[in-house]
Design a protein around this motif. Structure first.
Motif, PDB file in Angstrom:
ATOM      1  N   VAL A  12     -12.112  13.781  -5.318  1.00  0.00           N
ATOM      2  CA  VAL A  12     -13.104  12.834  -5.849  1.00  0.00           C
ATOM      3  C   VAL A  12     -12.416  11.797  -6.737  1.00  0.00           C
ATOM      4  O   VAL A  12     -12.684  10.596  -6.627  1.00  0.00           O
ATOM      5  N   SER A  13     -11.514  12.244  -7.605  1.00  0.00           N
ATOM      6  CA  SER A  13     -10.873  11.298  -8.529  1.00  0.00           C
ATOM      7  C   SER A  13      -9.971  10.306  -7.805  1.00  0.00           C
ATOM      8  O   SER A  13      -9.840   9.164  -8.227  1.00  0.00           O
ATOM      9  N   ILE A  14      -9.388  10.720  -6.683  1.00  0.00           N
ATOM     10  CA  ILE A  14      -8.509   9.822  -5.923  1.00  0.00           C
ATOM     11  C   ILE A  14      -9.299   8.922  -4.975  1.00  0.00           C
ATOM     12  O   ILE A  14      -9.033   7.721  -4.876  1.00  0.00           O
ATOM     13  N   LEU A  15     -10.275   9.485  -4.279  1.00  0.00           N
ATOM     14  CA  LEU A  15     -10.958   8.757  -3.203  1.00  0.00           C
ATOM     15  C   LEU A  15     -12.200   7.999  -3.659  1.00  0.00           C
ATOM     16  O   LEU A  15     -12.663   7.107  -2.956  1.00  0.00           O
ATOM     17  N   CYS A  16     -12.749   8.358  -4.790  1.00  0.00           N
ATOM     18  CA  CYS A  16     -13.955   7.685  -5.298  1.00  0.00           C
ATOM     19  C   CYS A  16     -13.566   6.871  -6.519  1.00  0.00           C
ATOM     20  O   CYS A  16     -13.554   7.377  -7.638  1.00  0.00           O
ATOM     21  N   ASN A  20     -25.242   6.223   3.846  1.00  0.00           N
ATOM     22  CA  ASN A  20     -24.213   6.978   4.570  1.00  0.00           C
ATOM     23  C   ASN A  20     -22.949   7.240   3.758  1.00  0.00           C
ATOM     24  O   ASN A  20     -22.078   7.977   4.205  1.00  0.00           O
ATOM     25  N   ASN A  21     -22.825   6.635   2.594  1.00  0.00           N
ATOM     26  CA  ASN A  21     -21.660   6.859   1.744  1.00  0.00           C
ATOM     27  C   ASN A  21     -21.946   7.852   0.626  1.00  0.00           C
ATOM     28  O   ASN A  21     -21.114   8.033  -0.261  1.00  0.00           O
ATOM     29  N   SER A  22     -23.106   8.494   0.672  1.00  0.00           N
ATOM     30  CA  SER A  22     -23.463   9.466  -0.365  1.00  0.00           C
ATOM     31  C   SER A  22     -23.818  10.798   0.271  1.00  0.00           C
ATOM     32  O   SER A  22     -24.412  10.855   1.345  1.00  0.00           O
ATOM     33  N   VAL A  23     -23.423  11.860  -0.424  1.00  0.00           N
ATOM     34  CA  VAL A  23     -23.769  13.215  -0.013  1.00  0.00           C
ATOM     35  C   VAL A  23     -24.250  13.997  -1.221  1.00  0.00           C
ATOM     36  O   VAL A  23     -23.988  13.623  -2.369  1.00  0.00           O
ATOM     37  N   LEU A  24     -24.964  15.073  -0.941  1.00  0.00           N
ATOM     38  CA  LEU A  24     -25.331  16.037  -1.973  1.00  0.00           C
ATOM     39  C   LEU A  24     -24.614  17.330  -1.665  1.00  0.00           C
ATOM     40  O   LEU A  24     -24.677  17.831  -0.542  1.00  0.00           O
ATOM     41  N   LEU A  25     -23.931  17.867  -2.648  1.00  0.00           N
ATOM     42  CA  LEU A  25     -23.313  19.184  -2.551  1.00  0.00           C
ATOM     43  C   LEU A  25     -24.153  20.097  -3.434  1.00  0.00           C
ATOM     44  O   LEU A  25     -24.211  19.903  -4.650  1.00  0.00           O
ATOM     45  N   ILE A  26     -24.846  21.040  -2.808  1.00  0.00           N
ATOM     46  CA  ILE A  26     -25.735  21.942  -3.542  1.00  0.00           C
ATOM     47  C   ILE A  26     -25.164  23.347  -3.444  1.00  0.00           C
ATOM     48  O   ILE A  26     -24.904  23.844  -2.338  1.00  0.00           O
ATOM     49  N   GLU A  27     -24.955  23.958  -4.605  1.00  0.00           N
ATOM     50  CA  GLU A  27     -24.399  25.307  -4.643  1.00  0.00           C
ATOM     51  C   GLU A  27     -25.301  26.224  -5.453  1.00  0.00           C
ATOM     52  O   GLU A  27     -25.903  25.801  -6.436  1.00  0.00           O
ATOM     53  N   GLU A  28     -25.365  27.476  -5.004  1.00  0.00           N
ATOM     54  CA  GLU A  28     -26.107  28.509  -5.721  1.00  0.00           C
ATOM     55  C   GLU A  28     -25.149  29.658  -6.019  1.00  0.00           C
ATOM     56  O   GLU A  28     -24.415  30.102  -5.128  1.00  0.00           O
ATOM     57  N   TRP A  29     -25.188  30.121  -7.272  1.00  0.00           N
ATOM     58  CA  TRP A  29     -24.305  31.194  -7.737  1.00  0.00           C
ATOM     59  C   TRP A  29     -25.152  32.311  -8.333  1.00  0.00           C
ATOM     60  O   TRP A  29     -26.153  32.048  -9.003  1.00  0.00           O
ATOM     61  N   ARG A  66     -24.199  14.803  -6.612  1.00  0.00           N
ATOM     62  CA  ARG A  66     -24.361  13.627  -5.743  1.00  0.00           C
ATOM     63  C   ARG A  66     -23.047  12.860  -5.809  1.00  0.00           C
ATOM     64  O   ARG A  66     -22.598  12.456  -6.884  1.00  0.00           O
ATOM     65  N   ILE A  67     -22.437  12.668  -4.636  1.00  0.00           N
ATOM     66  CA  ILE A  67     -21.119  12.049  -4.561  1.00  0.00           C
ATOM     67  C   ILE A  67     -21.238  10.783  -3.717  1.00  0.00           C
ATOM     68  O   ILE A  67     -21.745  10.831  -2.599  1.00  0.00           O
ATOM     69  N   THR A  68     -20.759   9.675  -4.263  1.00  0.00           N
ATOM     70  CA  THR A  68     -20.778   8.402  -3.544  1.00  0.00           C
ATOM     71  C   THR A  68     -19.341   7.924  -3.408  1.00  0.00           C
ATOM     72  O   THR A  68     -18.573   7.947  -4.373  1.00  0.00           O
ATOM     73  N   VAL A  69     -18.999   7.485  -2.208  1.00  0.00           N
ATOM     74  CA  VAL A  69     -17.626   7.074  -1.907  1.00  0.00           C
ATOM     75  C   VAL A  69     -17.672   5.787  -1.087  1.00  0.00           C
ATOM     76  O   VAL A  69     -18.659   5.518  -0.397  1.00  0.00           O
ATOM     77  N   SER A  70     -16.617   5.005  -1.152  1.00  0.00           N
ATOM     78  CA  SER A  70     -16.559   3.773  -0.363  1.00  0.00           C
ATOM     79  C   SER A  70     -16.439   4.124   1.125  1.00  0.00           C
ATOM     80  O   SER A  70     -15.970   5.204   1.496  1.00  0.00           O
TER      81      SER A  70
END
Length: 113
Positions: free
Chosen positions: A78-82, A47-56, A7-11
Motif C-alpha cells: 500500500v505504501s509503495i503502490l498507493c 474500479n480503483n477501490s476495494v474493500l478488505l473486510i476481515e473478521e477475527w 477501503r483501499i484506493t489506488v491509481s
C-alpha cells in the motif's frame, strides 16, 4: 469478535499489481489462528477501490495478525503502490444479525408515528 474494514484506493497504473498482491496474501491470512474470514470486494462505483473486510475471533488474534509478515507485506505494498497512501480503516465495535435490524426498525417506526 473483531471486524475490520479497509477501503483501499489506488491509481489505475498500480491497480493490478496491488490487487494481485492482496489476493496472494488472502489465502495465508485466512489460515492464521483466529481468522474467521478475510475477503476482498471491488467497489462497483470505482474500479480503483476495494474493500478488505476481515473478521477475527479475538482481539489477541487480530493483534497477532497486525504483527505478522503478511500484514507487513500488505502495508508495504500500500505504501509503495498507493501514492499518497489511501487507506481508510474502520474497526467495528458492534456486530449484530437480523435481530438488530428488526429492533432498529421498530424503534424508528415508534419514533416516527
Amino acid at each position: 469478535m473483531i471486524v475490520t474494514i479497509n477501503r483501499i484506493t489506488v491509481s489505475t497504473a498500480n491497480r493490478s499489481e496491488l490487487f494481485q498482491t492482496i489476493v496472494t496474501l488472502l489465502a495465508s491470512v485466512r489460515n492464521e489462528d483466529g481468522c474467521i474470514s478475510s475477503r476482498l470486494y471491488l467497489d462497483s462505483a470505482d474500479n480503483n477501490s476495494v474493500l478488505l473486510i476481515e473478521e477475527w475471533k479475538t482481539e489477541k488474534d487480530w493483534d497477532n495478525h497486525l504483527q505478522s509478515r503478511d500484514c507487513a507485506v500488505f502495508l508495504g505494498a500500500v505504501s509503495i503502490l498507493c501514492r499518497p497512501a489511501s487507506v481508510d480503516f474502520k474497526l467495528l465495535s458492534y456486530v449484530g444479525g437480523i435481530e438488530a435490524i428488526t429492533a432498529a426498525r421498530k424503534v424508528y417506526t415508534m419514533e416516527h408515528q
